[in-house]
Design an enzyme around this catalytic site. Structure first.
Site, short mmCIF file in Angstrom:
data_model
loop_
_atom_site.label_atom_id
_atom_site.label_comp_id
_atom_site.label_asym_id
_atom_site.label_seq_id
_atom_site.Cartn_x
_atom_site.Cartn_y
_atom_site.Cartn_z
N ARG A 22 0.68 -1.29 -0.11
CA ARG A 22 0.03 -0.07 0.00
C ARG A 22 0.73 1.27 -0.11
NH1 ARG A 22 -1.84 3.42 3.95
NH2 ARG A 22 -0.73 2.02 5.63
N CYS A 43 -8.92 -17.19 14.38
CA CYS A 43 -9.97 -17.22 15.53
C CYS A 43 -11.23 -17.73 14.94
CB CYS A 43 -10.07 -15.74 15.92
SG CYS A 43 -8.32 -15.02 16.55
#
EC number: 1.8.1.14
Length: 438
Positions: A22, A43
């Site tokens: 980026r 998760c």
């Protein structure tokens, strides 16, 4: 054109590479990932097993092909970095599919190899661990192929608790064992009683101070002398850093195999950074070392390293607060700050309050237990913990911000709560902690 090599393509590595791209459109960025998948949500894995996440693809953000198309970053899966030569600035890479080895040079090296699940070491076809999407698929396929019903879950940390809940919600019959009576160690021991209550409520068997002595097919012999039969065993007995390949380099490791880093996530070797589960740093609010192998830290480290490589020399990591949370059936357990076993290093006092999470007259209210430890020398907050069916996350996040800004326990009286009967009290639990401390 600078070449940036990243080891590991999950939370830390993939995020760091993405953030570098980026800010820097020119550098050549290569990621080596030893396993099958990249950029998956660790998760989410227990919830994929429990079919709460209905499609496993939701847990997978990118494939290597998609990552390259979107970001022009090369990701090589099944490629394991097996050695580092920091003097020549090269890494040795093993292609796990072809068994071929090669060297790759780098200008900057970012280490994010993560951690692996510990195993009890039994030779058994019914024993599994859960660390990545391959493990998740193997567990799911075994359940389906073998019509699994009875599952033994070993360990009582966050992952084991989440796995057990999701197995139960899937319709299986789990049993929990743990080698000691100290469960969910990130939480104050006396605040863990709702875990056992939730197990009892659902008639889920559990035994503390219990271990496996032997596995013979589906027959399990325990330390207690019990012999029981299970279709499957899932071990959740901790993790260890994937740092063996680093031992050949000049990078400093601590006695547990973690890499100590400075406030820029630099190792002791120039041009080499370490982020994620493998890195150890310090707390933000107290002068203690801290290892916090959780998602927030990996993502924050990724951004800090990316900014530095892109030319921002002023950005620094200010430390961990260790904010953590887990859902177990109807209850939420959350804490922030030093671990319970680290409190002994301070002269502290504790204040706590238990009251409804919102106005008592509003329907659906349930008790919320909030506890705060503070340093008697400066009255700053060392640790906070909350347990309840509602509102634990909000209170711990507010206290995390208070600790980040080094507020004293007395200043909690000044916290201006967003009050309406469905949400809180005119004097919130956080306010009451401050008043009681005075």
């Amino acid at each position: 054109m600078p070449k940036i090599v990243v080891v590991g393509a999950v939370a830390g590595g993939a995020t760091c590479a993405s953030q570098i791209r980026r800010l820097d459109k020119e550098s050549d960025i290569i990621i080596f990932e030893k396993d099958r998948d990249m950029s998956f949500a660790n998760c989410a894995l227990p919830y994929v097993i429990g079919e709460v996440v209905e499609d496993r693809r939701y847990a997978l953000a990118y494939t290597p092909e998609e990552f390259y198309d979107r970001k022009q970053i090369t990701v090589k899966t099944y490629h394991e970095v097996i050695a580092i030569n920091d003097e020549r600035q090269t890494v040795s890479v093993l292609n796990r599919k072809t068994n071929e080895q090669f060297e790759e040079s780098y200008d900057k090296l970012i280490l994010s190899p993560g951690a692996s699940a510990n195993s009890l070491g039994f030779e058994s076809d019914i024993t599994f661990t859960l660390r990545n999407l391959e493990d998740t698929d193997a567990i799911d396929q075994f359940i389906k192929a073998n019509q699994v019903d009875k599952v033994l879950v070993v360990g009582a940390g966050y992952v084991s608790l989440e796995v057990l809940e999701n197995l139960y919600e899937r319709g299986l019959h789990p049993t929990l064992i743990h080698r000691s009576d100290k469960i969910n160690k990130l939480m104050d021991a006396d605040m863990n009683q709702p875990i056992l209550d939730e197990l009892d409520k659902r008639e889920i068997p559990y035994r503390l101070n219990e271990e496996i002595n032997a596995i013979n097919g589906n027959e399990i012999t325990f330390k207690s002398g019990k012999v029981e039969h299970y279709d499957m065993i899932i071990e959740g007995v901790g993790t260890h850093p994937n740092s063996k390949f680093i031992e050949s380099s000049n990078i400093k490791l601590d006695r547990k195999g973690f890499i100590p880093v400075n406030d820029k996530f630099e190792t002791n070797v120039p041009n080499i950074y370490a982020i994620g589960d493998i890195a150890t740093s310090h707390y933000r609010h107290v002068d203690l070392p801290a290892s916090v192998p959780l998602a927030w830290g990996a993502h924050r480290a990724a951004s800090i390293v990316a900014e530095q490589i892109a030319g921002n020399d002023t950005i620094e990591f200010k430390g961990f607060l260790g904010n953590n949370i887990v859902k177990f059936f109807d209850y939420t357990f959350a804490s922030v700050g030093v671990k319970p076993n680290e409190l002994k290093q301070f002269d502290y006092k504790m204040v706590e309050v238990t009251q409804g999470a919102h106005a008592n007259y509003y329907p659906g209210n349930s008790p919320l237990h909030l506890r705060v430890y503070y340093d008697t020398s400066n009255r700053q907050i060392l640790r906070a913990a909350a347990v309840g069916k509602e509102g634990a996350d909000k209170r711990i996040d507010v206290l995390s911000m208070a600790m980040m800004n080094q507020l004293t326990v007395d200043e909690l009286t000044e916290f201006e709560v967003a009050y309406a009967p469905p949400y809180s009290h005119p004097k919130d639990l956080i306010n009451m902690i401050g008043y009681k401390a005075k």
